[in-house]
Design a protein around this motif. Structure first.
Motif, PDB file in Angstrom:
ATOM      1  N   GLU A   8      35.628  33.184  42.236  1.00 39.73           N
ATOM      2  CA  GLU A   8      36.548  32.468  41.733  1.00 39.73           C
ATOM      3  C   GLU A   8      36.802  32.820  40.381  1.00 39.73           C
ATOM      4  O   GLU A   8      38.156  33.173  39.998  1.00 39.73           O
ATOM      5  CB  GLU A   8      36.374  31.177  41.953  1.00 39.73           C
ATOM      6  CG  GLU A   8      37.700  30.334  41.736  1.00 39.73           C
ATOM      7  CD  GLU A   8      38.754  30.303  42.656  1.00 39.73           C
ATOM      8  OE1 GLU A   8      39.797  30.372  42.283  1.00 39.73           O
ATOM      9  OE2 GLU A   8      38.560  30.689  43.793  1.00 39.73           O
ATOM     10  N   ASP A  51      42.774  22.721  39.621  1.00 40.79           N
ATOM     11  CA  ASP A  51      42.082  23.820  40.819  1.00 40.79           C
ATOM     12  C   ASP A  51      42.849  23.944  41.814  1.00 40.79           C
ATOM     13  O   ASP A  51      43.176  25.165  42.332  1.00 40.79           O
ATOM     14  CB  ASP A  51      40.711  22.842  41.595  1.00 40.79           C
ATOM     15  CG  ASP A  51      39.485  22.769  40.635  1.00 40.79           C
ATOM     16  OD1 ASP A  51      39.733  23.531  39.636  1.00 40.79           O
ATOM     17  OD2 ASP A  51      38.630  21.837  41.035  1.00 40.79           O
ATOM     18  N   THR A  67      44.047  28.055  42.475  1.00 42.06           N
ATOM     19  CA  THR A  67      43.470  28.644  43.690  1.00 42.06           C
ATOM     20  C   THR A  67      44.769  29.354  44.445  1.00 42.06           C
ATOM     21  O   THR A  67      44.517  30.038  45.326  1.00 42.06           O
ATOM     22  CB  THR A  67      42.870  27.747  44.680  1.00 42.06           C
ATOM     23  OG1 THR A  67      43.693  26.443  45.009  1.00 42.06           O
ATOM     24  CG2 THR A  67      41.385  27.508  44.371  1.00 42.06           C
TER      25      THR A  67
END
Length: 185
Positions: A9, A73, A77
């Motif tokens: 990530e 987040d 993403t």
């Protein structure tokens, strides 16, 4: 998420060609465009649709810390998926992946040699085949232990056995007690 998943990530985030939206209004607007409705965003964030609409209008400017982290987040993403896919495809077909770590490595070695695990700081470039296996495992929902096994196998072949030039009796390399692990591709 495990250590390997977090490292992937982080490597994906470093690939951004544009920064994601920073203001709350812009983040919520982006999420609504991605998910289709305020209700879907609310489900994702664990808040009410009314709260999402207040954030979008600017009537509420400061969400709770846990909700703000979920918003950030969720945006990160979904931000620039084509850039992520392109970089991962390049790593899996031609570029490979560089793994930098400090961890305890243990292995099974032939009689007469030491197989005591010890901490090592390594930076090893793994061939594209290992990158492909790592991405495939992650996309299939593999656990951290399985992804560690893929990296350990790559370290065994490239670092410990030097591509077949030494330590041919070495088997079962394990990565334990990871201090840090960083990926670059």
């Amino acid at each position: 998420m495990g250590e390997i998943d977090d490292a992937i990530e982080r490597a994906d985030r470093e690939a951004f060609t544009r920064q994601p939206p920073k203001t709350l209004k812009a983040q919520i607007g982006f999420l609504i465009r991605q998910l289709g409705s305020a209700k879907a965003v609310a489900r994702e964030l664990g808040v009410t649709a009314d709260s999402v609409n207040r954030y979008r209008r600017g009537a509420r400017k400061h969400p709770r810390a846990d909700v703000a982290a979920k918003i950030d987040d969720a945006v990160r993403t979904r931000w620039q998926p084509q850039v992520r896919k392109r970089r991962q495809k390049q790593a899996a077909t031609s570029g490979g992946i560089t793994v930098e770590t400090r961890a305890r490595f243990g292995y099974t070695a032939p009689v007469g040699t030491t197989d005591d695990g010890r901490f090592r700081r390594l930076s090893v470039h793994l061939p594209p085949a290992y990158a492909q296996r790592l991405f495939d495992a992650r996309n299939a929902g593999a656990g951290d232990q399985q992804m560690r096994g893929i990296i350990a196998e790559g370290f065994k072949e490239i670092y410990f056995q030097d591509g077949g030039g030494r330590a041919m009796g070495l088997s079962d390399v394990e990565i334990n007690d990871i201090d840090y692990l960083d990926l670059d591709y």
